[in-house]
Design an enzyme around this catalytic site. Structure first.
Site, short mmCIF file in Angstrom:
data_model
loop_
_atom_site.label_atom_id
_atom_site.label_comp_id
_atom_site.label_asym_id
_atom_site.label_seq_id
_atom_site.Cartn_x
_atom_site.Cartn_y
_atom_site.Cartn_z
N CYS A 33 -42.14 19.63 17.01
CA CYS A 33 -41.14 20.58 17.58
C CYS A 33 -42.25 22.13 16.65
O CYS A 33 -42.39 21.19 15.00
CB CYS A 33 -40.41 20.45 16.69
SG CYS A 33 -39.14 19.70 17.03
N ASP A 37 -39.61 21.29 9.59
CA ASP A 37 -39.55 22.25 8.89
C ASP A 37 -39.63 21.19 7.37
O ASP A 37 -39.59 20.90 5.97
CB ASP A 37 -38.61 23.67 7.71
CG ASP A 37 -36.98 22.69 7.79
OD1 ASP A 37 -37.33 21.60 8.29
OD2 ASP A 37 -35.98 23.06 7.42
N THR A 38 -39.60 19.72 8.25
CA THR A 38 -40.17 18.36 7.26
C THR A 38 -41.49 18.15 7.18
O THR A 38 -41.87 17.39 8.47
CB THR A 38 -38.89 17.41 7.91
OG1 THR A 38 -37.23 17.93 8.05
CG2 THR A 38 -39.13 16.64 6.85
#
Length: 189
Positions: A33, A37-38
């Site tokens: 994706c 944010d990981t």
């Protein structure tokens, strides 16, 4: 298992926001994706028993299995070990993988992503990251809770617009409830 990290904090999103929990982040994901944010690529190899020992070092009795995509690795035997150690097990998944046969989970949060068909059989909480997309694609998914979370674009001005459009959508479609990333708002891990 490839474990990215184990840490103790408060659940920052969804129905269980504010609940103390041990986070078991497994490494790897089957989707890429653009807004992820990981950082979940790095890992340490751990046995299931080592995982249970580390998770048990914290006072909370809720463990959140997350990733990346945790269903690439989660096993029924790990869920049994965690339950035997007194844990409620929550999972955060993109829903593109089936649960391992025999895995017993107490709460399943499905956050579907673009390009990944949802095939998971049970959804307790459907959490959609809202970017103004066509929401009709989620009409056929049954869940106990429906949460809409504004996309964190990393840009303060854009984020304000994302929050406004998310709230506007929810007001027009009241089956959805707002989910904020309170851990980011409060600067909590």
């Amino acid at each position: 298992m490839r474990v990215n990290e184990i840490f103790y904090s408060l659940q920052g999103e969804g129905l269980h926001t504010g609940t103390p929990a041990v986070f078991l982040r497994l490494s790897g994901c089957n989707l890429k994706c653009p807004f992820c944010d990981t950082q979940h690529e790095e890992f340490t190899e751990m046995t299931e028993q080592e995982i249970v020992e580390q998770v048990s070092a914290f006072p909370a009795r809720v463990v959140v299995v997350t990733g990346g995509e945790p269903l690439l690795q989660l096993t029924a035997s790990l869920t049994q070990l965690l339950h035997s150690a007194g844990f409620a097990i929550h999972i955060e998944t993109n829903g593109s993988r089936k649960l391992p046969e025999g895995a017993e989970l107490d709460w399943i949060t499905c956050s579907p992503k673009e390009g990944g068909a949802v095939i998971i059989q049970r959804i307790d909480e459907l959490k959609v990251v809202f970017m103004g997309q066509d929401m009709s694609q989620y009409d056929s998914l049954n869940a106990t809770e429906y949460r809409l979370q504004p996309l964190d674009s990393g840009n303060e001005q854009q984020n304000r617009l994302n929050v406004e459009s998310t709230i506007d959508y929810i007001l027009k479609h009241p089956k959805w409830k707002l989910s904020l990333q309170t851990h980011k708002i409060l600067n909590v891990r």
